[in-house]
Scaffold this motif. Structure first.
Motif, PDB file in Angstrom:
ATOM      1  N   SER A   1      -9.377   8.133   0.343  1.00 58.96           N
ATOM      2  CA  SER A   1      -9.162   9.247   1.165  1.00 58.96           C
ATOM      3  C   SER A   1      -7.931   8.575   2.242  1.00 58.96           C
ATOM      4  O   SER A   1      -8.327   7.702   2.784  1.00 58.96           O
ATOM      5  CB  SER A   1     -10.072   9.890   1.078  1.00 58.96           C
ATOM      6  OG  SER A   1     -10.952   9.454   2.644  1.00 58.96           O
ATOM      7  N   ALA A   2      -7.476   8.867   2.404  1.00 58.14           N
ATOM      8  CA  ALA A   2      -5.967   8.807   3.564  1.00 58.14           C
ATOM      9  C   ALA A   2      -6.767   9.210   5.432  1.00 58.14           C
ATOM     10  O   ALA A   2      -6.445  10.461   6.024  1.00 58.14           O
ATOM     11  CB  ALA A   2      -4.846   9.326   3.979  1.00 58.14           C
ATOM     12  N   ASN A   3      -7.686   8.654   5.808  1.00 59.80           N
ATOM     13  CA  ASN A   3      -8.593   8.464   6.988  1.00 59.80           C
ATOM     14  C   ASN A   3      -8.664   7.253   7.296  1.00 59.80           C
ATOM     15  O   ASN A   3      -9.677   6.495   6.462  1.00 59.80           O
ATOM     16  CB  ASN A   3      -9.237   9.783   6.611  1.00 59.80           C
ATOM     17  CG  ASN A   3     -10.634   9.164   5.860  1.00 59.80           C
ATOM     18  OD1 ASN A   3     -10.360   8.761   4.553  1.00 59.80           O
ATOM     19  ND2 ASN A   3     -12.066   9.564   5.803  1.00 59.80           N
ATOM     20  N   ILE A   4      -9.265   7.144   8.507  1.00 61.94           N
ATOM     21  CA  ILE A   4      -9.930   6.117   8.880  1.00 61.94           C
ATOM     22  C   ILE A   4     -11.607   6.232   8.438  1.00 61.94           C
ATOM     23  O   ILE A   4     -11.830   6.720   8.470  1.00 61.94           O
ATOM     24  CB  ILE A   4      -9.941   5.727  10.935  1.00 61.94           C
ATOM     25  CG1 ILE A   4      -8.685   5.621  10.555  1.00 61.94           C
ATOM     26  CG2 ILE A   4     -10.461   4.598  11.413  1.00 61.94           C
ATOM     27  CD1 ILE A   4      -7.093   4.812  10.502  1.00 61.94           C
ATOM     28  N   ALA A   5     -12.199   4.786   8.296  1.00 60.25           N
ATOM     29  CA  ALA A   5     -13.081   5.664   8.337  1.00 60.25           C
ATOM     30  C   ALA A   5     -14.088   6.533   9.197  1.00 60.25           C
ATOM     31  O   ALA A   5     -14.079   5.795  10.204  1.00 60.25           O
ATOM     32  CB  ALA A   5     -14.498   3.851   8.040  1.00 60.25           C
ATOM     33  N   GLY A   6     -14.831   6.729   9.102  1.00 62.67           N
ATOM     34  CA  GLY A   6     -15.671   7.668   9.851  1.00 62.67           C
ATOM     35  C   GLY A   6     -15.426   9.227  10.542  1.00 62.67           C
ATOM     36  O   GLY A   6     -16.007   9.742  10.762  1.00 62.67           O
TER      37      GLY A   6
ATOM     38  N   THR B   1       0.755  -0.957   0.018  1.00 63.89           N
ATOM     39  CA  THR B   1       0.137  -0.187  -0.208  1.00 63.89           C
ATOM     40  C   THR B   1       0.526   1.209   0.142  1.00 63.89           C
ATOM     41  O   THR B   1       1.810   0.820   0.649  1.00 63.89           O
ATOM     42  CB  THR B   1      -0.867   0.028   1.211  1.00 63.89           C
ATOM     43  OG1 THR B   1      -0.230   0.154   2.473  1.00 63.89           O
ATOM     44  CG2 THR B   1      -1.780  -1.080   1.329  1.00 63.89           C
ATOM     45  N   ILE B   2       0.453   2.682  -0.399  1.00 65.20           N
ATOM     46  CA  ILE B   2       0.837   3.932  -0.566  1.00 65.20           C
ATOM     47  C   ILE B   2       0.122   4.768  -0.509  1.00 65.20           C
ATOM     48  O   ILE B   2      -1.041   4.093  -0.273  1.00 65.20           O
ATOM     49  CB  ILE B   2       1.508   3.917  -2.458  1.00 65.20           C
ATOM     50  CG1 ILE B   2       0.270   3.942  -3.263  1.00 65.20           C
ATOM     51  CG2 ILE B   2       2.637   2.945  -2.342  1.00 65.20           C
ATOM     52  CD1 ILE B   2       1.039   4.424  -4.041  1.00 65.20           C
ATOM     53  N   LEU B   3       0.428   5.595   0.072  1.00 65.54           N
ATOM     54  CA  LEU B   3       0.424   6.642   0.787  1.00 65.54           C
ATOM     55  C   LEU B   3       0.436   8.295  -0.663  1.00 65.54           C
ATOM     56  O   LEU B   3       1.635   8.332  -0.204  1.00 65.54           O
ATOM     57  CB  LEU B   3       0.558   7.246   2.058  1.00 65.54           C
ATOM     58  CG  LEU B   3      -0.333   8.801   2.944  1.00 65.54           C
ATOM     59  CD1 LEU B   3      -1.603   8.703   2.778  1.00 65.54           C
ATOM     60  CD2 LEU B   3       0.383   8.926   3.704  1.00 65.54           C
TER      61      LEU B   3
ATOM     62  N   TRP C   1      -4.896  13.977  -0.214  1.00 64.80           N
ATOM     63  CA  TRP C   1      -4.066  12.533   0.149  1.00 64.80           C
ATOM     64  C   TRP C   1      -4.597  11.326   0.132  1.00 64.80           C
ATOM     65  O   TRP C   1      -6.311  11.093   0.032  1.00 64.80           O
ATOM     66  CB  TRP C   1      -3.075  12.818   1.785  1.00 64.80           C
ATOM     67  CG  TRP C   1      -2.030  13.898   1.214  1.00 64.80           C
ATOM     68  CD1 TRP C   1      -1.925  15.409   0.837  1.00 64.80           C
ATOM     69  CD2 TRP C   1      -0.723  13.618   0.157  1.00 64.80           C
ATOM     70  NE1 TRP C   1      -0.615  15.797   0.773  1.00 64.80           N
ATOM     71  CE2 TRP C   1       0.009  13.961   0.158  1.00 64.80           C
ATOM     72  CE3 TRP C   1      -0.373  12.228   0.392  1.00 64.80           C
ATOM     73  CZ2 TRP C   1       1.392  14.448  -0.105  1.00 64.80           C
ATOM     74  CZ3 TRP C   1       0.854  12.187   0.053  1.00 64.80           C
ATOM     75  CH2 TRP C   1       2.137  13.640   0.139  1.00 64.80           C
ATOM     76  N   GLY C   2      -3.704  10.008  -1.046  1.00 65.32           N
ATOM     77  CA  GLY C   2      -5.002   8.945  -1.201  1.00 65.32           C
ATOM     78  C   GLY C   2      -3.911   7.445  -0.542  1.00 65.32           C
ATOM     79  O   GLY C   2      -3.334   7.873  -0.604  1.00 65.32           O
ATOM     80  N   LEU C   3      -4.740   6.594   0.132  1.00 66.50           N
ATOM     81  CA  LEU C   3      -4.225   5.124   0.073  1.00 66.50           C
ATOM     82  C   LEU C   3      -4.377   4.822  -0.846  1.00 66.50           C
ATOM     83  O   LEU C   3      -4.987   4.871  -1.781  1.00 66.50           O
ATOM     84  CB  LEU C   3      -4.963   5.112   1.023  1.00 66.50           C
ATOM     85  CG  LEU C   3      -4.813   5.551   2.136  1.00 66.50           C
ATOM     86  CD1 LEU C   3      -5.724   4.728   3.942  1.00 66.50           C
ATOM     87  CD2 LEU C   3      -2.960   5.169   2.605  1.00 66.50           C
ATOM     88  N   GLY C   4      -3.617   4.298  -1.176  1.00 64.38           N
ATOM     89  CA  GLY C   4      -3.479   3.014  -3.096  1.00 64.38           C
ATOM     90  C   GLY C   4      -3.065   1.448  -2.748  1.00 64.38           C
ATOM     91  O   GLY C   4      -2.528   1.308  -1.704  1.00 64.38           O
ATOM     92  N   CYS C   5      -3.056   0.946  -4.143  1.00 62.41           N
ATOM     93  CA  CYS C   5      -2.630  -0.062  -3.906  1.00 62.41           C
ATOM     94  C   CYS C   5      -3.195  -0.041  -5.933  1.00 62.41           C
ATOM     95  O   CYS C   5      -3.823   0.381  -6.477  1.00 62.41           O
ATOM     96  CB  CYS C   5      -2.948  -1.111  -2.983  1.00 62.41           C
ATOM     97  SG  CYS C   5      -4.810  -1.766  -3.223  1.00 62.41           S
ATOM     98  N   ASP C   6      -2.753  -1.810  -6.040  1.00 60.66           N
ATOM     99  CA  ASP C   6      -2.876  -2.771  -7.402  1.00 60.66           C
ATOM    100  C   ASP C   6      -4.397  -2.618  -7.775  1.00 60.66           C
ATOM    101  O   ASP C   6      -4.686  -3.472  -6.558  1.00 60.66           O
ATOM    102  CB  ASP C   6      -2.175  -3.992  -7.600  1.00 60.66           C
ATOM    103  CG  ASP C   6      -2.254  -4.071  -8.821  1.00 60.66           C
ATOM    104  OD1 ASP C   6      -2.897  -4.014  -9.549  1.00 60.66           O
ATOM    105  OD2 ASP C   6      -1.409  -5.591  -8.953  1.00 60.66           O
ATOM    106  N   ALA C   7      -4.931  -1.951  -8.246  1.00 56.17           N
ATOM    107  CA  ALA C   7      -6.762  -2.378  -8.063  1.00 56.17           C
ATOM    108  C   ALA C   7      -6.589  -3.847  -9.013  1.00 56.17           C
ATOM    109  O   ALA C   7      -7.957  -4.090  -8.754  1.00 56.17           O
ATOM    110  CB  ALA C   7      -7.655  -1.586  -8.980  1.00 56.17           C
TER     111      ALA C   7
END
Length: 186
Positions: free
Chosen positions: A131-136, A17-19, A26-32
């Motif tokens: 988005s680079a956050n914890i849900a909620g 995973t990447i930020l 800012w996004g959290l990402g990975c191979d879709a």
């Protein structure tokens, strides 16, 4: 930037995973296309897998490889919009199953961001962007607002913090194969 693209590429290739900075927040990402990597994003965000994530593609050609049938209006929308716009399409193909919603849809955006464009082109596959956050929790508008849990939990943080100004999430529009159009987030 080239060094950061190469490092992020290596992480994506390894199923990590990447930020990273996007054209919005800012996004959290990975191979879709990697279900295990997508599961890591859901776990990091503490988000139910039933809540969809967005993915990014580099251009229309890549979009056409991952959506069974793109409604004509999508091409018009993509050409006419001058703000980041995510479109929810019916019947994605070649994507990790846990990224596809229960109603067989997928949200995709073509980012207008040099880093994202170069990374996706090098990777040659879509990448997750959530988005680079914890849900909620609130969506962080700047790098400094990203929670320590996210920073510690992600495999790699792209070192381009100074290049990203505060922004807002993309507009989201759902286009159904039957011609129905619905604005989800303006």
């Amino acid at each position: 930037m080239t060094e950061e693209i190469n490092k992020a590429f290596d992480q994506l290739q390894s199923g990590n995973t990447i930020l990273y900075p996007t054209d919005t927040v800012w996004g959290l990402g990975c191979d879709a296309t990697n279900a295990e990597a997508v599961a890591k994003i859901y776990a990091l965000k503490n988000r139910e897998e039933s809540k969809a994530l967005i993915c990014l593609v580099s251009d229309i050609r890549m979009l056409e490889r991952y959506i069974e049938e793109i409604p004509e209006v999508a091409y018009e929308l993509l050409e006419a919009t001058n703000t980041p716009t995510t479109i929810i399409y019916d019947n994605p193909v070649g994507i990790a199953k846990n990224l596809v919603s229960a109603d067989k849809t997928l949200a995709i955006r073509i980012p207008d961001d040099e880093f994202c464009q170069k990374l996706i082109r090098k990777f040659k596959r879509p990448i997750v962007s959530t988005s680079a956050n914890i849900a909620g929790q609130p969506t962080p508008k700047t790098y400094k607002e990203i929670s320590p849990e996210i920073l510690k939990g992600v495999d790699y943080v792209v070192n381009l913090q100074n290049n990203k100004k505060a922004s807002k999430p993309s507009t989201i529009i759902q286009l159904r194969s039957n011609g129905e159009i619905k604005v989800i987030r303006a």
